[in-house]
Design an enzyme around this catalytic site. Sequence first.
Site, PDB file in Angstrom:
ATOM      1  N   ASP A 192       7.599   3.858   5.629  1.00  0.00           N
ATOM      2  CA  ASP A 192       6.470   2.931   5.508  1.00  0.00           C
ATOM      3  C   ASP A 192       6.581   2.288   4.130  1.00  0.00           C
ATOM      4  O   ASP A 192       7.284   2.781   3.250  1.00  0.00           O
ATOM      5  CB  ASP A 192       5.132   3.672   5.654  1.00  0.00           C
ATOM      6  CG  ASP A 192       4.009   2.733   6.084  1.00  0.00           C
ATOM      7  OD1 ASP A 192       3.579   2.804   7.243  1.00  0.00           O
ATOM      8  OD2 ASP A 192       3.568   1.915   5.242  1.00  0.00           O
ATOM      9  N   GLY A 245       0.861   3.932   9.645  1.00  0.00           N
ATOM     10  CA  GLY A 245      -0.154   3.088  10.278  1.00  0.00           C
ATOM     11  C   GLY A 245      -0.911   3.825  11.370  1.00  0.00           C
ATOM     12  O   GLY A 245      -0.736   5.029  11.570  1.00  0.00           O
ATOM     13  N   GLN A 246      -1.742   3.066  12.080  1.00  0.00           N
ATOM     14  CA  GLN A 246      -2.626   3.683  13.072  1.00  0.00           C
ATOM     15  C   GLN A 246      -1.824   4.388  14.183  1.00  0.00           C
ATOM     16  O   GLN A 246      -2.118   5.519  14.538  1.00  0.00           O
ATOM     17  CB  GLN A 246      -3.536   2.604  13.680  1.00  0.00           C
ATOM     18  CG  GLN A 246      -4.705   3.177  14.448  1.00  0.00           C
ATOM     19  CD  GLN A 246      -5.383   2.148  15.363  1.00  0.00           C
ATOM     20  OE1 GLN A 246      -4.915   1.036  15.521  1.00  0.00           O
ATOM     21  NE2 GLN A 246      -6.489   2.548  15.964  1.00  0.00           N
ATOM     22  N   ASP A 259      10.144  -1.182   2.896  1.00  0.00           N
ATOM     23  CA  ASP A 259       9.604  -2.483   3.302  1.00  0.00           C
ATOM     24  C   ASP A 259      10.552  -2.950   4.395  1.00  0.00           C
ATOM     25  O   ASP A 259      11.736  -3.193   4.130  1.00  0.00           O
ATOM     26  CB  ASP A 259       9.622  -3.443   2.102  1.00  0.00           C
ATOM     27  CG  ASP A 259       9.242  -4.866   2.508  1.00  0.00           C
ATOM     28  OD1 ASP A 259       9.246  -5.169   3.718  1.00  0.00           O
ATOM     29  OD2 ASP A 259       8.969  -5.667   1.606  1.00  0.00           O
ATOM     30  N   TYR A 278       0.002 -14.274  15.741  1.00  0.00           N
ATOM     31  CA  TYR A 278       0.419 -12.925  16.159  1.00  0.00           C
ATOM     32  C   TYR A 278       0.958 -12.958  17.594  1.00  0.00           C
ATOM     33  O   TYR A 278       2.024 -12.404  17.890  1.00  0.00           O
ATOM     34  CB  TYR A 278      -0.797 -12.015  16.042  1.00  0.00           C
ATOM     35  CG  TYR A 278      -0.641 -10.599  16.514  1.00  0.00           C
ATOM     36  CD1 TYR A 278       0.270  -9.725  15.907  1.00  0.00           C
ATOM     37  CD2 TYR A 278      -1.442 -10.091  17.538  1.00  0.00           C
ATOM     38  CE1 TYR A 278       0.367  -8.409  16.327  1.00  0.00           C
ATOM     39  CE2 TYR A 278      -1.350  -8.778  17.953  1.00  0.00           C
ATOM     40  CZ  TYR A 278      -0.442  -7.940  17.345  1.00  0.00           C
ATOM     41  OH  TYR A 278      -0.350  -6.638  17.756  1.00  0.00           O
TER      42      TYR A 278
HETATM   43  C1  AKB Z   1      -5.046  -6.657  17.211  1.00  0.00           C
HETATM   44  O1  AKB Z   1      -6.273  -6.684  17.409  1.00  0.00           O
HETATM   45  O2  AKB Z   1      -4.437  -7.516  16.562  1.00  0.00           O
HETATM   46  C2  AKB Z   1      -4.250  -5.529  17.838  1.00  0.00           C
HETATM   47  C3  AKB Z   1      -3.702  -5.895  19.172  1.00  0.00           C
HETATM   48  C4  AKB Z   1      -4.606  -6.037  20.317  1.00  0.00           C
HETATM   49  O3  AKB Z   1      -2.528  -6.071  19.298  1.00  0.00           O
HETATM   50  N1  AKB Z   1      -5.070  -4.353  17.935  1.00  0.00           N
END
Ligand code: AKB
Length: 321
Positions: free
Chosen positions: A40, A17-18, A57, A147
């Site tokens: 990954d 990932g990034q 996974d 999130y």
């Molecule tokens: C997102 O935009 O979801 C992430 C973060 C700020 O955690 N880059």
Amino acid sequence: MKMETVTGRILITGALGQIGTELSAKLSEIYGKDNVIATDIREEHDNNPAGYYEVLDVMDLEKAKSIIEKYNIKIVYHLASLLSGTAEKNPQLAWKLNIDPLLFFLNLAKDKTIDQIFWPSSIAVFGREIPKQNVGQEVPLNPSTVYGITKLAGEKWCEYYFNKYGVDVRSVRYPGLISWKAPAGGGTTDYAVEIYYKAIEDGKYTSFISENTAMPMMYMDDAIDATLQLMHAPKETLTVHTSYNLGGMSFAPKELAASIQKEIPDFQINYEPDFRQAIADSWPSSIEDTVAKKDWNLSYRFDMDAMTKDMLKNLKVKLGK
Ligand code: AKB
């Protein structure tokens, strides 16, 4: 750089990932690539700099356990996560992916199978009932996104395992991260990465975030430095066991576009905000990080214009322009 010794090996989840792409390279440089195991979900891993690669996974906890045993893992950088945009579309998957593996690693540390964990939180833990500017370390946390809820729960689990079992788990609240080596994926701050690709490829960009919406951001080089500074800090100096604020810089799409126009004068931007605008509106525009500066000497090298210069220089080479 002097190579450091480790008593066991290092595992990275989400290594392609990034963040993982750059952290794997840096950890391999510091500890030697044979001490770094990248994992990954993806099969292909052509540019993986670590000594070993395993397809994982991260919700497959049996497989994670067998990898930990096979390589005598002692330190885990658990980066695999669903980001804000994707999580909003898959709430249940986000909860499972962002929480279950974290608890799994915390339990391994509780049982002393592993010694240390790094786990990324986010500015997404912040929400209503706080000022937009200079948000401090200890404020009410009221995330309004899926999130953000997973990251807040994760922070609380980290603190619980530290308080109850002495688990050495360390965390930062990353702002939006900007980098050129690996693309961002599924986040609300991703516009600040895409804009550079489009500036070089098309000379114009349509932003899904509106022109004056400022968010906290950071260049990846500074984020990697901060991560390693925290992980290398003496345990006794740490006073935050949820997750440390990282401020970085703060800018809106309009300001980033102006920074790019200093290098590419004809660059044009327009705005078509989508569902991610509501997510951005729920986050602070700037973060205050004096506690991290005091506890483990957090510092930054890049401001917005220095970042723009570096991004454009490296992306031009990468894109063959
Ligand atoms: C997102 O935009 O979801 C992430 C973060 C700020 O955690 N880059």
